[in-house]
Design a protein around this motif. Structure first.
Motif, PDB file in Angstrom:
ATOM      1  N   GLY A  95       0.858  -1.268   0.165  1.00  0.00           N
ATOM      2  CA  GLY A  95       0.137   0.379  -0.075  1.00  0.00           C
ATOM      3  C   GLY A  95       1.018   1.529   0.127  1.00  0.00           C
ATOM      4  O   GLY A  95       2.334   0.901   0.249  1.00  0.00           O
ATOM      5  N   ILE A  96       0.546   2.481  -0.464  1.00  0.00           N
ATOM      6  CA  ILE A  96       0.979   3.693  -1.211  1.00  0.00           C
ATOM      7  C   ILE A  96       0.157   4.657   0.010  1.00  0.00           C
ATOM      8  O   ILE A  96      -1.140   5.057  -0.582  1.00  0.00           O
ATOM      9  N   LEU A  97       0.424   5.481   0.630  1.00  0.00           N
ATOM     10  CA  LEU A  97      -0.055   6.950   1.425  1.00  0.00           C
ATOM     11  C   LEU A  97       0.206   8.180   0.334  1.00  0.00           C
ATOM     12  O   LEU A  97       1.812   7.810   0.195  1.00  0.00           O
ATOM     13  N   ALA A  98      -0.274   8.833  -0.281  1.00  0.00           N
ATOM     14  CA  ALA A  98       0.040  10.423  -0.419  1.00  0.00           C
ATOM     15  C   ALA A  98      -0.777  11.034  -0.377  1.00  0.00           C
ATOM     16  O   ALA A  98      -2.441  10.733   0.174  1.00  0.00           O
ATOM     17  N   ASN A  99      -0.002  12.152  -0.174  1.00  0.00           N
ATOM     18  CA  ASN A  99      -1.313  13.676   0.766  1.00  0.00           C
ATOM     19  C   ASN A  99      -0.871  14.065  -0.404  1.00  0.00           C
ATOM     20  O   ASN A  99      -0.894  14.396  -1.531  1.00  0.00           O
ATOM     21  N   ILE A 100      -3.068  14.593  -0.970  1.00  0.00           N
ATOM     22  CA  ILE A 100      -3.092  15.541  -2.354  1.00  0.00           C
ATOM     23  C   ILE A 100      -3.758  17.344  -1.755  1.00  0.00           C
ATOM     24  O   ILE A 100      -3.757  17.461  -0.413  1.00  0.00           O
ATOM     25  N   ASP A 101      -3.734  17.513  -3.241  1.00  0.00           N
ATOM     26  CA  ASP A 101      -3.554  19.506  -2.235  1.00  0.00           C
ATOM     27  C   ASP A 101      -5.110  19.489  -3.752  1.00  0.00           C
ATOM     28  O   ASP A 101      -5.036  19.017  -4.983  1.00  0.00           O
ATOM     29  N   PHE A 102      -6.121  19.939  -2.951  1.00  0.00           N
ATOM     30  CA  PHE A 102      -7.449  20.107  -4.326  1.00  0.00           C
ATOM     31  C   PHE A 102      -7.222  21.282  -5.135  1.00  0.00           C
ATOM     32  O   PHE A 102      -6.275  22.481  -4.803  1.00  0.00           O
ATOM     33  N   LEU A 103      -7.145  21.195  -6.433  1.00  0.00           N
ATOM     34  CA  LEU A 103      -7.495  21.858  -7.233  1.00  0.00           C
ATOM     35  C   LEU A 103      -8.825  23.135  -7.473  1.00  0.00           C
ATOM     36  O   LEU A 103      -8.832  24.155  -7.543  1.00  0.00           O
ATOM     37  N   GLY A 104     -10.003  21.890  -7.808  1.00  0.00           N
ATOM     38  CA  GLY A 104     -11.300  22.375  -7.890  1.00  0.00           C
ATOM     39  C   GLY A 104     -12.231  21.058  -8.762  1.00  0.00           C
ATOM     40  O   GLY A 104     -11.697  20.623  -8.464  1.00  0.00           O
ATOM     41  N   GLU A 105     -13.327  21.547  -9.507  1.00  0.00           N
ATOM     42  CA  GLU A 105     -13.998  20.738  -9.278  1.00  0.00           C
ATOM     43  C   GLU A 105     -15.048  21.036 -10.988  1.00  0.00           C
ATOM     44  O   GLU A 105     -14.776  22.300 -11.252  1.00  0.00           O
ATOM     45  N   GLY A 106     -15.427  20.255 -11.572  1.00  0.00           N
ATOM     46  CA  GLY A 106     -16.204  19.539 -12.717  1.00  0.00           C
ATOM     47  C   GLY A 106     -16.784  18.719 -12.375  1.00  0.00           C
ATOM     48  O   GLY A 106     -17.267  17.795 -11.839  1.00  0.00           O
ATOM     49  N   VAL A 107     -18.448  19.291 -13.631  1.00  0.00           N
ATOM     50  CA  VAL A 107     -19.076  18.354 -13.666  1.00  0.00           C
ATOM     51  C   VAL A 107     -19.402  17.271 -14.610  1.00  0.00           C
ATOM     52  O   VAL A 107     -18.813  16.960 -15.019  1.00  0.00           O
ATOM     53  N   GLU A 108     -19.452  15.785 -13.558  1.00  0.00           N
ATOM     54  CA  GLU A 108     -19.661  14.500 -14.882  1.00  0.00           C
ATOM     55  C   GLU A 108     -20.671  14.623 -15.823  1.00  0.00           C
ATOM     56  O   GLU A 108     -21.940  14.664 -15.910  1.00  0.00           O
ATOM     57  N   GLU A 109     -19.813  13.592 -17.028  1.00  0.00           N
ATOM     58  CA  GLU A 109     -20.831  14.422 -18.386  1.00  0.00           C
ATOM     59  C   GLU A 109     -21.358  12.360 -17.756  1.00  0.00           C
ATOM     60  O   GLU A 109     -21.039  11.365 -17.721  1.00  0.00           O
ATOM     61  N   LYS A 110     -23.024  13.008 -17.915  1.00  0.00           N
ATOM     62  CA  LYS A 110     -23.699  11.360 -17.417  1.00  0.00           C
ATOM     63  C   LYS A 110     -23.315  10.279 -18.778  1.00  0.00           C
ATOM     64  O   LYS A 110     -23.067   8.680 -18.472  1.00  0.00           O
ATOM     65  N   LEU A 111     -23.298   9.940 -19.257  1.00  0.00           N
ATOM     66  CA  LEU A 111     -22.778   9.235 -20.799  1.00  0.00           C
ATOM     67  C   LEU A 111     -21.916   8.662 -20.500  1.00  0.00           C
ATOM     68  O   LEU A 111     -21.434   7.304 -20.462  1.00  0.00           O
ATOM     69  N   THR A 112     -20.693   9.930 -20.259  1.00  0.00           N
ATOM     70  CA  THR A 112     -18.995   8.645 -21.148  1.00  0.00           C
ATOM     71  C   THR A 112     -18.154   8.892 -19.482  1.00  0.00           C
ATOM     72  O   THR A 112     -17.423   8.891 -18.933  1.00  0.00           O
ATOM     73  N   GLY A 113     -18.933   9.258 -18.296  1.00  0.00           N
ATOM     74  CA  GLY A 113     -18.114   9.558 -17.031  1.00  0.00           C
ATOM     75  C   GLY A 113     -16.973  10.486 -17.282  1.00  0.00           C
ATOM     76  O   GLY A 113     -16.110  10.483 -15.744  1.00  0.00           O
ATOM     77  N   ARG A 114     -17.206  11.823 -18.003  1.00  0.00           N
ATOM     78  CA  ARG A 114     -15.760  12.858 -18.266  1.00  0.00           C
ATOM     79  C   ARG A 114     -16.154  13.797 -17.290  1.00  0.00           C
ATOM     80  O   ARG A 114     -17.647  13.902 -17.408  1.00  0.00           O
ATOM     81  N   LEU A 115     -14.902  14.356 -16.992  1.00  0.00           N
ATOM     82  CA  LEU A 115     -14.928  16.069 -16.323  1.00  0.00           C
ATOM     83  C   LEU A 115     -15.572  16.828 -16.973  1.00  0.00           C
ATOM     84  O   LEU A 115     -14.843  17.049 -18.444  1.00  0.00           O
ATOM     85  N   ARG A 116     -16.571  17.926 -17.115  1.00  0.00           N
ATOM     86  CA  ARG A 116     -16.575  19.077 -17.691  1.00  0.00           C
ATOM     87  C   ARG A 116     -16.913  20.137 -16.781  1.00  0.00           C
ATOM     88  O   ARG A 116     -16.836  20.982 -16.055  1.00  0.00           O
ATOM     89  N   GLY A 117     -16.691  20.988 -17.688  1.00  0.00           N
ATOM     90  CA  GLY A 117     -16.742  23.065 -17.436  1.00  0.00           C
ATOM     91  C   GLY A 117     -16.133  22.751 -15.690  1.00  0.00           C
ATOM     92  O   GLY A 117     -16.694  23.349 -14.764  1.00  0.00           O
ATOM     93  N   PHE A 118     -14.665  22.955 -15.901  1.00  0.00           N
ATOM     94  CA  PHE A 118     -13.819  23.013 -14.869  1.00  0.00           C
ATOM     95  C   PHE A 118     -13.817  24.834 -14.029  1.00  0.00           C
ATOM     96  O   PHE A 118     -14.629  25.760 -15.127  1.00  0.00           O
ATOM     97  N   ARG A 119     -14.101  24.903 -12.495  1.00  0.00           N
ATOM     98  CA  ARG A 119     -13.820  25.886 -11.691  1.00  0.00           C
ATOM     99  C   ARG A 119     -12.829  25.869 -10.588  1.00  0.00           C
ATOM    100  O   ARG A 119     -12.678  24.184 -10.437  1.00  0.00           O
ATOM    101  N   ARG A 120     -11.707  26.408 -10.961  1.00  0.00           N
ATOM    102  CA  ARG A 120     -11.235  26.497  -9.293  1.00  0.00           C
ATOM    103  C   ARG A 120     -12.439  26.527  -8.208  1.00  0.00           C
ATOM    104  O   ARG A 120     -12.805  26.776  -8.107  1.00  0.00           O
ATOM    105  N   GLY A 121     -11.671  25.782  -7.033  1.00  0.00           N
ATOM    106  CA  GLY A 121     -11.744  26.087  -5.669  1.00  0.00           C
ATOM    107  C   GLY A 121     -12.800  24.830  -5.221  1.00  0.00           C
ATOM    108  O   GLY A 121     -13.390  24.348  -6.392  1.00  0.00           O
TER     109      GLY A 121
END
Length: 555
Positions: A95-121
């Protein structure tokens, strides 16, 4: 018609590039363990990371590594985060432990599961137990092609081969920027690249660059106005009282105050003899009114003649001798020539600030030929003219000006190196207040730790190339925003012509490989090849003769 997305992609191209994600991208690589405000801890599956390494998508292949991006599903959104560090989990095998820093968020596209419309925060955090997935190149394309603001492309986003890295011009210039990097990392070429791209996108722009080594004339000969001691013709009377003191006063301590009082009285008298002063009625010692150097010298002589025997004439002699020296020395003729007494303020400002630009939006001011004892004063006068022009032009809503300062640590030094010069004060003031008046400051330096801390912290966008010195790395780390920590650790490992960009000018912190700049647009900053030049022979006597000739006729 498709709306344009930034960084060179149309919405159609972004859609077309979204081919079906690989199996690796659809399967989780880890799980969230704990959540904190700006970052969290995740556990990664080593077996899954090894499976991802062979993936065709370079973003998926790097999944989970330090500096890479991962995504976490929160409801119907994707949360994007950067991996800051990794360590082995002693409790589980593999197992590996890692720390992460949040960058922002986007909407999940329903058909493909991809990220859309990214916004910081971040508006909604994941809960422990949420699955962690690799971010794909298609996801990152959405992140970097997220809104339609004006931008300039400077290179390619690491680790991808085809995602263009863009800088949002308004956000970068509106809140100042700094370009940092150790000597030899390609800093001058990268600065030239960024300025060329800005000038291409804004051919009617107004850029003033202070060039202390004469490197950039070669890069902007076609697209800019090159000013040096041979054609700058900067009138001495544009200096304010503080700058006059720096040039004319040679004393220290209590004596300096006595000399300054005498100079103030004589300078005001010399300025008030001009017809302009009579029209204006009331002037101050700082008013940019032309005056004759002989009037100033004569007034000092007159005041000395009025002294009684008990009063020392030494302060008057010091000022007079310095004035005579400036008038006689040919190296100072670009500023203290008797020909510069005419009222050329309007023409000088138009020439330096490129108003109108005549298709050359940048002026390179090469101060390498300026005598070293007044270089900082010349830079102070030019910087203050930019600031004063913007303040007095508020009602006219004058055009914004970008002031770029190479070797910035020489002019705005840190407190321990501070020399109390006027250039440090005016550049600090521009850093703090300039954006209110439409002035942008660009600082370029290889020693960020020698730069005034308050000035670097005012730079909204930081472009950091490789920094070899530990102190410099720590200084930049303190100035950069929280979310860029994972990237910061890679600063010592950057290749030449690679950089980390974070802050206002980019959607999220990115690592960029700069584009190659055409030969005729590069600055003259190439390192000499010792082997090559030491294997050449012949013509040395003529070279030495020519150098001595130029050396002697430096005026």
């Amino acid at each position: 018609m498709q709306p344009a997305a930034p960084n060179g992609y149309s919405a159609a191209e972004v859609a077309a590039s979204d081919t079906a994600p690989s199996q690796n991208a659809q399967m989780p690589i880890g799980v969230v363990l704990e959540i904190a405000g700006s970052g969290s801890q995740i556990a990664l599956d080593l077996e899954r990371l090894n499976e991802c390494i062979d993936d065709e998508d370079p973003s998926v292949a790097l999944a989970g590594q330090v500096g890479s991006q991962i995504k976490i599903r929160v409801g119907d959104s994707w949360l994007l985060a950067s991996v800051r560090n990794q360590r082995k989990d002693r409790r589980t095998n593999g197992g590996i432990l890692a720390n992460i820093d949040f960058l922002g968020e986007g909407v999940e596209e329903k058909l493909t599961g991809r990220l859309r419309g990214f916004r910081r925060g971040v508006t909604r955090y994941p809960i422990p137990g949420a699955m962690v997935y690799p971010a794909t190149t298609a996801d990152l394309k959405q992140v970097y092609a997220s809104d339609g603001r004006a931008n300039v492309e400077i290179g390619t986003v690491y680790p991808t081969k085809d995602i263009r890295a863009g800088l949002y011009i308004d956000a970068m210039l509106g809140k100042h920027f700094a370009l940092l990097g150790s000597t030899g990392t390609g800093k001058s070429t990268s600065a030239a690249l960024i300025l060329h791209r800005i000038c291409q996108s804004a051919p009617q722009g107004h850029v003033v660059m202070i060039d202390p080594h004469g490197e950039y004339a070669a890069a902007f000969r076609q697209t800019g106005q090159i000013l040096d001691v041979s054609n700058l013709q900067m009138p001495y009377w544009l200096m304010n009282f503080e700058e006059h003191c720096e040039v004319l006063l040679t004393s220290d301590g209590n004596e300096r105050q006595v000399d300054a009082d005498i100079l103030a009285k004589c300078l005001l008298h010399a300025r008030s003899k001009n017809r302009l002063a009579e029209q204006l009625g009331k002037i101050t010692v700082d008013s940019p009114i032309p005056y004759l150097l002989s009037d100033l010298s004569n007034k000092v002589q007159d005041e000395m003649g009025k002294l009684d025997k008990a009063t020392s004439s030494a302060p008057y002699m010091r000022i007079k001798n310095k004035l005579d020296e400036l008038k006689a020395d040919p190296r100072y003729q670009f500023m203290f020539s008797g020909m510069l007494v005419g009222d050329t303020m309007t023409e000088f400002i138009s020439k330096v600030f490129r108003m109108p630009g005549d298709g050359k939006p940048i002026s390179i001011i090469d101060v390498s030929g300026v005598p070293s004892d007044i270089t900082s004063t010349v830079v102070a006068v030019l910087s203050r003219l930019v600031f004063d022009f913007a303040i007095w032009g508020r009602d006219d809503k004058t055009r914004p000006i970008l002031l770029v300062c190479e070797e910035a640590h020489r002019y705005v030094p840190s407190e321990k190196n501070a020399d109390n010069s006027s250039v440090g004060r005016i550049l600090s003031r521009i850093a703090k207040e300039g954006r209110k008046y439409g002035i942008s400051l660009g600082l370029i330096t290889q020693r960020p730790s020698d730069l005034a801390e308050g000035v670097l912290s005012q730079c909204g966008t930081i472009i950091s190339m490789r920094l070899n010195n530990d102190r410099d790395q720590a200084f930049v780390r303190a100035a950069m925003p929280e979310g860029a920590r994972g990237f910061l650790d890679s600063i010592p490992a950057l290749r030449n012509r690679e950089c980390i960009v974070c802050g206002e000018g980019v959607a999220i912190p990115i690592r960029v490989a700069f584009d190659t700049l055409e030969e005729n647009k590069r600055p003259a900053s190439e390192d000499p090849s010792f082997v090559e030049l030491w294997n050449q022979h012949g013509g040395e006597e003529e070279i030495v003769e020519r150098v001595v000739q130029r050396w002697r006729s430096q005026g």
